[in-house]
Design a protein around this motif. Structure first.
Motif, PDB file in Angstrom:
ATOM      1  N   GLN A  52       0.791  -1.226   0.000  1.00 28.18           N
ATOM      2  CA  GLN A  52       0.000   0.000   0.000  1.00 28.18           C
ATOM      3  C   GLN A  52       0.822   1.275   0.000  1.00 28.18           C
ATOM      4  O   GLN A  52       0.449   2.254  -0.629  1.00 28.18           O
ATOM      5  N   THR A  53       1.914   1.286   0.733  1.00 18.74           N
ATOM      6  CA  THR A  53       2.627   2.555   0.888  1.00 18.74           C
ATOM      7  C   THR A  53       4.103   2.441   0.532  1.00 18.74           C
ATOM      8  O   THR A  53       4.840   3.398   0.681  1.00 18.74           O
ATOM      9  N   GLU A  54       4.517   1.273   0.064  1.00 18.56           N
ATOM     10  CA  GLU A  54       5.932   1.091  -0.244  1.00 18.56           C
ATOM     11  C   GLU A  54       6.333   1.998  -1.407  1.00 18.56           C
ATOM     12  O   GLU A  54       5.640   2.064  -2.415  1.00 18.56           O
ATOM     13  N   LEU A  58       1.664   4.481  -2.730  1.00 16.81           N
ATOM     14  CA  LEU A  58       0.488   5.229  -2.272  1.00 16.81           C
ATOM     15  C   LEU A  58       0.105   6.308  -3.271  1.00 16.81           C
ATOM     16  O   LEU A  58      -1.079   6.545  -3.524  1.00 16.81           O
ATOM     17  N   HIS A  61      -1.561   4.600  -6.161  1.00 20.91           N
ATOM     18  CA  HIS A  61      -2.925   4.221  -5.794  1.00 20.91           C
ATOM     19  C   HIS A  61      -3.831   5.444  -5.706  1.00 20.91           C
ATOM     20  O   HIS A  61      -4.995   5.385  -6.082  1.00 20.91           O
ATOM     21  N   LEU A  65      -6.858   5.058  -8.086  1.00 21.42           N
ATOM     22  CA  LEU A  65      -8.064   4.630  -7.372  1.00 21.42           C
ATOM     23  C   LEU A  65      -8.849   5.785  -6.776  1.00 21.42           C
ATOM     24  O   LEU A  65      -9.874   5.564  -6.149  1.00 21.42           O
ATOM     25  N   CYS A  66      -8.355   6.984  -6.950  1.00 22.74           N
ATOM     26  CA  CYS A  66      -9.093   8.113  -6.366  1.00 22.74           C
ATOM     27  C   CYS A  66      -9.210   9.281  -7.343  1.00 22.74           C
ATOM     28  O   CYS A  66     -10.314   9.661  -7.723  1.00 22.74           O
TER      29      CYS A  66
ATOM     30  N   PRO B  13      -6.131  -4.558   4.822  1.00 19.99           N
ATOM     31  CA  PRO B  13      -5.943  -3.417   3.909  1.00 19.99           C
ATOM     32  C   PRO B  13      -5.542  -3.847   2.507  1.00 19.99           C
ATOM     33  O   PRO B  13      -6.005  -3.266   1.522  1.00 19.99           O
ATOM     34  N   PHE B  60     -10.669   2.611  -1.184  1.00 21.03           N
ATOM     35  CA  PHE B  60      -9.301   3.130  -1.205  1.00 21.03           C
ATOM     36  C   PHE B  60      -9.058   4.089  -0.045  1.00 21.03           C
ATOM     37  O   PHE B  60      -8.003   4.062   0.587  1.00 21.03           O
ATOM     38  N   ALA B  67      -3.526   2.482   6.233  1.00 14.25           N
ATOM     39  CA  ALA B  67      -2.086   2.483   5.973  1.00 14.25           C
ATOM     40  C   ALA B  67      -1.340   3.399   6.930  1.00 14.25           C
ATOM     41  O   ALA B  67      -0.124   3.301   7.049  1.00 14.25           O
ATOM     42  N   GLN B  68      -2.086   4.281   7.565  1.00 13.38           N
ATOM     43  CA  GLN B  68      -1.448   5.169   8.521  1.00 13.38           C
ATOM     44  C   GLN B  68      -1.248   4.484   9.875  1.00 13.38           C
ATOM     45  O   GLN B  68      -0.700   5.076  10.796  1.00 13.38           O
ATOM     46  N   VAL B  72       1.621  -2.801   9.969  1.00 16.44           N
ATOM     47  CA  VAL B  72       0.832  -3.477   8.946  1.00 16.44           C
ATOM     48  C   VAL B  72       1.532  -4.785   8.603  1.00 16.44           C
ATOM     49  O   VAL B  72       2.761  -4.821   8.451  1.00 16.44           O
ATOM     50  N   HIS B  91      10.609   2.471   6.626  1.00 17.84           N
ATOM     51  CA  HIS B  91       9.957   1.660   7.654  1.00 17.84           C
ATOM     52  C   HIS B  91      10.967   0.746   8.324  1.00 17.84           C
ATOM     53  O   HIS B  91      12.059   0.515   7.802  1.00 17.84           O
ATOM     54  N   ARG B 149       5.339  -4.385   8.927  1.00 19.43           N
ATOM     55  CA  ARG B 149       5.971  -3.122   8.548  1.00 19.43           C
ATOM     56  C   ARG B 149       5.569  -2.072   9.584  1.00 19.43           C
ATOM     57  O   ARG B 149       4.386  -1.777   9.758  1.00 19.43           O
TER      58      ARG B 149
END
Lengths: 228, 208
Positions: A52-54, A58, A61, A65-66, B13, B60, B67-68, B72, B91, B149
């Protein structure tokens, strides 16, 4: 020389006359946005594999997706609503609409629909212009009824010859002709005082009583259900 | 079907993200088919599924909020690179299951396995806790792995409030940096004494 060739091409291929309309641009934007959304999703699956955030996942995405989907919503809906006003959209219901469309588009047509079509009153949107009432209410009603028609066409649950749900109301003619100079000059259209005749406004006298019918088409007795 | 199944792997997620991608991807694919063919039924179908875009966006947003979170759990296939040498530290990772290998790049472009990590091991802390210091290793999965993570904010909170954790990181880092210096045949850029370490030092015995 280029200009001459360009004008010749425009004249020969009428499609060029339509290019540049809001509908055409929206079709292009819809296509581009869909491609970009799929590209973002594909890149995300290939590079980040669902993480998701790697890295910049983000951001990717967020775009795919937005942001792009938020832009797609208005463009796609405009495309859908505008294209469904087109005569080619109405004509795509085969064979139930063929007699009416052929009657309208035929070069030797004498019906009111054919006359209006030949006079280019509403290029490309002839069906919608005459069969949908004025304003947002008219558009909404036309869309809902159109969905019903599409469902019947898809499932074959209609009977030929297809008929209007209700007699063609005068208001659909008057929304354009009311107040027009030529229309108001005709005594039978007006009451004393120069206002539109009350009988016309209340449908007591139908337009088609004096004018040729909207469509002159061959009767078709065969039903889709029976044919099956 | 396997690729669609892959959309729903990992923690919640990740599954929600996969669902959002599936929903919005379907609408986009239908949109392309619609505007290319201008088929009336595709057009009506495209109109009918517009709501899926809204649903996908909502999913999403939920994923972005999740994700915050401080921690995770992510799932990696064998052979996947967690991060590469030179990447900025974002991370800290703790291995839940699976085996990973730590690769150090050599001047000739080849890579040498300098360590192996298993359940309970952590990595990525040096680059994260020392600002502007990129990762000095590449970490790659050997088998399928589940890895926690931990976000920078969560780690800083732990680091600031748990002296034992700070001491643990220091103890882990020293041997690791000594080995790194030997590997690179010189002092390690950015090395500060008594600071937390990157991957733990390689065990003298065979890997786990």
């Amino acid at each position: 020389m280029f200009s001459e060739a360009w004008h010749q091409m425009r004249g020969v291929q009428g499609v060029f006359l339509e290019w540049g309309s809001a509908l055409e641009w929206n079709v292009v934007f819809t296509f581009v946005l869909c491609v970009m959304i799929l590209s973002c999703i594909g890149l995300s699956r290939l590079i980040y594999r669902g993480r998701q955030t790697e890295g910049n996942a983000l951001w990717l995405h967020l775009l795919g997706l937005c942001i792009f989907p938020l832009f797609l919503l208005p463009f796609a809906n405009f495309t859908i609503f505008e294209y469904s006003k087109q005569e080619r959209f109405c004509a795509s219901c085969h064979p139930s609409m063929d007699p009416y469309v052929n009657d309208m588009t035929g070069a030797d047509g004498t019906s009111l629909a054919a006359t209006h079509y030949q006079d280019r009153f509403a290029p490309g949107e002839e069906c919608y212009t005459c069969h949908a009432n004025y304003g947002v209410h008219g558009t909404f009603t036309a869309k809902v009824l159109g969905l019903n028609d599409a469902w019947r066409e898809l499932t074959g649950t209609y009977t030929e010859p297809i008929k209007m749900r209700q007699p063609f109301p005068n208001v659909l003619c008057l929304k354009c002709h009311n107040g027009a100079r030529k229309f108001m000059k005709e005594d039978s259209h007006t009451d004393p005082g120069g206002v539109v005749a009350k009988d016309l406004l209340t449908d007591k006298t139908k337009c088609s009583e004096c004018h040729v019918p909207g469509h002159l088409h061959p009767e078709r007795a065969k039903t889709a259900l029976n044919a099956g | 079907m396997a690729s669609i199944g892959n959309l729903f792997r990992g923690d919640w997620p990740a599954r929600l993200l996969g669902a959002a991608q599936l929903l919005i991807g379907l609408v986009a694919a239908l949109g392309i088919a619609t505007v290319v063919t201008l088929n009336p039924y595709l057009l009506l179908g495209f109109g009918a599924v517009q709501a899926l875009i809204v649903l996908g966006i909502i999913l999403f947003v939920i994923v972005a909020m999740l994700a915050q979170r401080g921690m995770v759990l992510e799932e990696f296939d064998a052979g996947q690179i967690i991060f590469s040498e030179g990447d900025p530290g974002r991370h800290v990772y703790v291995v839940k299951s699976g085996t990973l290998e730590v690769l150090a790049g050599r001047p000739d472009g080849s890579a040498e396995v300098v360590d192996r990590l298993g359940p309970g091991d952590h990595f990525g802390d040096v680059a994260l806790l020392r600002r502007n210091l990129p990762h000095r290793f590449t970490v790659r999965t050997v088998t399928d792995a589940h890895i926690f993570r931990i976000s920078p904010g969560a780690l800083v909170q732990l680091y600031a409030n748990l002296p034992e954790l700070r001491e643990y990181f220091r103890q882990k880092e020293e041997p690791h940096l000594r080995r790194l210096a030997a590997l690179r045949k010189g002092p390690v850029p950015g090395h500060l004494p008594k600071s937390p370490g990157d991957p733990k030092p390689p065990p003298p015995a065979s890997p786990r």
